[in-house]
Design a protein around this motif. Structure first.
Motif, PDB file in Angstrom:
ATOM      1  N   GLU A   1       1.602   5.914  -7.562  1.00 15.28           N
ATOM      2  CA  GLU A   1       0.435   6.630  -8.085  1.00 15.28           C
ATOM      3  C   GLU A   1       0.671   8.137  -8.146  1.00 15.28           C
TER       4      GLU A   1
ATOM      5  N   GLN B   1       0.827  -1.204   0.000  1.00 20.60           N
ATOM      6  CA  GLN B   1       0.000   0.000   0.000  1.00 20.60           C
ATOM      7  C   GLN B   1       0.866   1.261   0.000  1.00 20.60           C
ATOM      8  N   ASN B   2       1.926   1.245   0.785  1.00 21.12           N
ATOM      9  CA  ASN B   2       2.823   2.401   0.834  1.00 21.12           C
ATOM     10  C   ASN B   2       3.477   2.655  -0.524  1.00 21.12           C
TER      11      ASN B   2
ATOM     12  N   ASP C   1       2.589   1.433  -3.559  1.00 25.20           N
ATOM     13  CA  ASP C   1       1.602   1.737  -4.608  1.00 25.20           C
ATOM     14  C   ASP C   1       1.174   3.204  -4.550  1.00 25.20           C
ATOM     15  N   GLY C   2       1.004   3.716  -3.319  1.00 26.42           N
ATOM     16  CA  GLY C   2       0.631   5.123  -3.159  1.00 26.42           C
ATOM     17  C   GLY C   2       1.687   6.051  -3.718  1.00 26.42           C
ATOM     18  N   ASP C   3       2.953   5.726  -3.472  1.00 25.77           N
ATOM     19  CA  ASP C   3       4.044   6.550  -4.002  1.00 25.77           C
ATOM     20  C   ASP C   3       4.082   6.504  -5.527  1.00 25.77           C
TER      21      ASP C   3
ATOM     22  N   SER D   1       9.913   6.143  -3.256  1.00 26.63           N
ATOM     23  CA  SER D   1       9.588   5.393  -2.033  1.00 26.63           C
ATOM     24  C   SER D   1      10.799   5.308  -1.115  1.00 26.63           C
TER      25      SER D   1
END
Length: 613
Positions: A122, A115-116, A118-120, A127
């Motif tokens: 996006e 999740q961490n 993927d958020g970066d 990261s």
């Protein structure tokens, strides 16, 4: 009696200093640190003598007094009978049968990591991978050691992880600066320059104390206390009930286990991912192994079981080779207690002799690992190569009587993280091993982390990417390069208004259609299977790609050819690797009804090294 005075060992420079010692004086030497004489060794024979001797299980006071001052009594700092006693109790928490119950926790911790990152991705951010890995490690360490799901508690996992990192930095300074041998100086430093780190340690200890005190009564009512789960705190609680372990020692013992699990697992995982990013061909081999074992289009959302761990053979080689190049624990100390120790070479280590085992330079010795000792080569850990080396040539978690209790714990957690990570992401880094500058901060650290790029893999249906490869090949090398037609039965009016009269002869130039820069872009001669991803196909004219022609008189054998070629390729590349130095622009084609090469480029074929099932 020898007297001397040498430059003091300092954690952050000890790797550089010991490397220079090894180059200048060899693998066994006596060296002063201040007025204190140490044996420094990177010789596997000497190391075996030391680590298998019952008189060498104690830690040297000069190095470990600082640790004892900061983290008190526990498995890391204990010596003699006290260490033997506590180790025997804690062994029960790290047996294979127990570690199998930890595997679901190792698996579930990966989700937050995904999740961490993927958020970066996006939002186009870089990261901070080491930070995310530390948070992930703290998540499963808190669960397996303290029986706590910190995500469901009021504990901020990022702060919790950072507190342990601060503790490690403080510990590093306490063990390597001999000015802190003086208790008064240590106390003064703790209340001034290290006040923030001491507060961080106190915060960690408070969380551990709360967990150890409350877990029996809050399980079932507080969701952060994991039900029906046997963690390290449970093992110590049962020992306390049997009057085998004093309750007042529980908090610090758990702190030792927690910090050990945290440092080794997060550090090993980070260095493994860095090595894979730096070596894309090895990353691809590891990825292929993971895909063979987990073939579904799952984007890393699979559960690694105990049985899977044994099947991930090449990944084991990658992990071991990483720990050779980047040993998380780069040096360990011992002290001769209980009588002199005679080494295999006849030398005698007297009672009280202080020892530093230089794992870092042992693992990089050209005498052991060959002239390419600094090259990342997972094949170093194929069975036949391991058998050919001294059993103490590779000791990332030490070995012998006082080996690390968490060897399998780290192995399982790191392998699960890596398998799932590389199924979901590709990594890139331009760094070279020889350019990495390491420091010892209790565990191995990089003061400057190389830039690493992480991107999501393009997941495909089974053999979908192989379809892209076949289509791109038929674009560059259309087996039927031209086809002819003739207008019969009346004139044909084209879309642009032009008229092809009755009898008009036509040649459709598939070869140049497929190489048109107007259609395929400026890199039309570059082999790019992504040209045939669904979104790219939709963006092109439907007749831009016609390897078997198209329309009313299309080839009857389109699917026949597709099926036969795909089956052949899938089975072939599973068994063989291919190499060729030719370039597309250098290939000269001729039309012999179908496309031919009058001169075939040299191609090398070799069998792949398959993992055991």
């Amino acid at each position: 009696m020898l007297f001397g005075f040498g430059s003091l060992f300092k954690a952050k420079t000890i790797i550089k200093k010991f490397t220079q010692y090894a180059q200048d004086y060899g693998k066994n030497l006596m060296v002063y640190s201040g007025p204190f004489l140490f044996l420094v060794t990177s010789d596997p024979i000497t190391i075996k003598d030391i680590l298998t001797s019952k008189n060498c299980i104690c830690k040297p006071d000069l190095v470990y007094d600082g640790l004892r001052h900061v983290i008190g009594r526990g498995l890391i700092t204990l010596d003699g009978d006290d260490w033997i006693h506590d180790r025997k109790i804690l062994d029960g928490a790290f047996k294979i049968v127990k570690l199998k119950t930890f595997i679901p926790r190792f698996n579930s911790s990966v989700i937050a990591l995904f999740q961490n990152i993927d958020g970066d991705i996006e939002f186009g951010k870089k990261s901070p991978l080491i930070r995310y890995l530390r948070e992930q490690t703290m998540s499963f360490a808190a669960a397996t050691v303290l029986g706590r799901d910190v995500v469901k508690s009021k504990v901020d996992i990022a702060s919790f992880a950072e507190s342990v990192v601060s503790a490690s930095e403080y510990l590093s300074d306490m063990t390597s600066n001999f000015i802190y041998l003086n208790r008064l100086v240590r106390t003064l430093a703790a209340n001034t320059i290290y006040k923030h780190d001491v507060d961080a340690i106190d915060e960690t200890i408070n969380i551990i104390t709360e967990s150890a005190t409350n877990f029996p009564k809050l399980r079932g009512s507080d969701p952060s206390y994991i039900e029906n789960f046997d963690s390290v705190v449970d093992v110590l609680a049962r020992a306390t009930k049997r009057n085998e372990f004093p309750a007042e020692h529980t908090t610090m013992e758990l702190f030792h286990v927690l910090i050990g699990a945290f440092e080794t697992s997060s550090g090993a995982a980070y260095f493994c991912l860095l090595m894979l990013a730096m070596h894309p061909e090895i990353q691809q081999l590891a990825y292929e192994e993971v895909c063979r074992i987990f073939p579904d289009d799952d984007e890393g959302h699979f559960e690694v079981t105990y049985e899977h761990l044994g099947q991930l053979e090449y990944l084991s080689c990658v992990i071991n080779e990483t720990l050779r190049i980047c040993p998380v624990i780069s040096q360990v100390g011992r002290k001769v207690v209980g009588g002199d120790v005679t080494l295999s070479n006849g030398a005698v280590l007297p009672e009280g002799q202080r020892i530093m085992i230089d794992i870092y330079n042992l693992h990089r010795s050209k005498e052991i690992w060959g002239p390419n000792a600094l090259k990342f080569q997972p094949d170093n850990f194929l069975v036949e190569n391991v058998r050919a080396r001294h059993p103490f040539a590779f000791i990332p978690f030490t070995k012998g009587i006082r080996s690390c209790i968490g060897i399998r714990y780290a192995e399982f957690s790191v392998k699960i993280t890596l398998a799932r990570f590389i199924k979901r992401y590709k990594l890139y880094a331009n760094a070279k091993i020889e350019d990495l500058v390491f420091e010892n901060h209790i565990s191995l650290h990089l003061p400057k982390h190389p830039e690493m790029k992480i991107e999501r893999r393009k997941m495909s249906k089974p053999l979908e990417y192989l379809s892209c490869v076949i289509n791109e090949t038929l674009r560059i090398c259309p087996v039927i390069s031209q086809v002819g037609r003739k207008v019969v039965g009346g004139d044909v009016t084209l879309s642009n208004g032009a008229v092809l009269p009755e009898g008009q002869r036509i040649m459709i130039d598939i070869y140049n259609l497929h190489r048109s820069k107007e259609i395929w872009g400026p890199n039309a001669l570059k082999f790019q299977p992504d040209n045939f991803l669904v979104e790219n196909v939709r963006a092109r004219h439907p007749f831009a790609f016609i390897p078997f022609t198209k329309g009313i008189r299309s080839c009857i054998g389109i699917r026949y050819a597709e099926f036969s070629v795909k089956i052949t390729l899938a089975r072939f590349i599973k068994r063989y690797k291919l190499y060729a130095n030719a370039k597309i622009e250098d290939l000269v084609f001729e039309n012999h009804i179908s496309l031919h090469l009058p001169k075939h480029p040299e191609m090398k074929i070799e069998r792949r090294k398959m993992s055991k099932p």
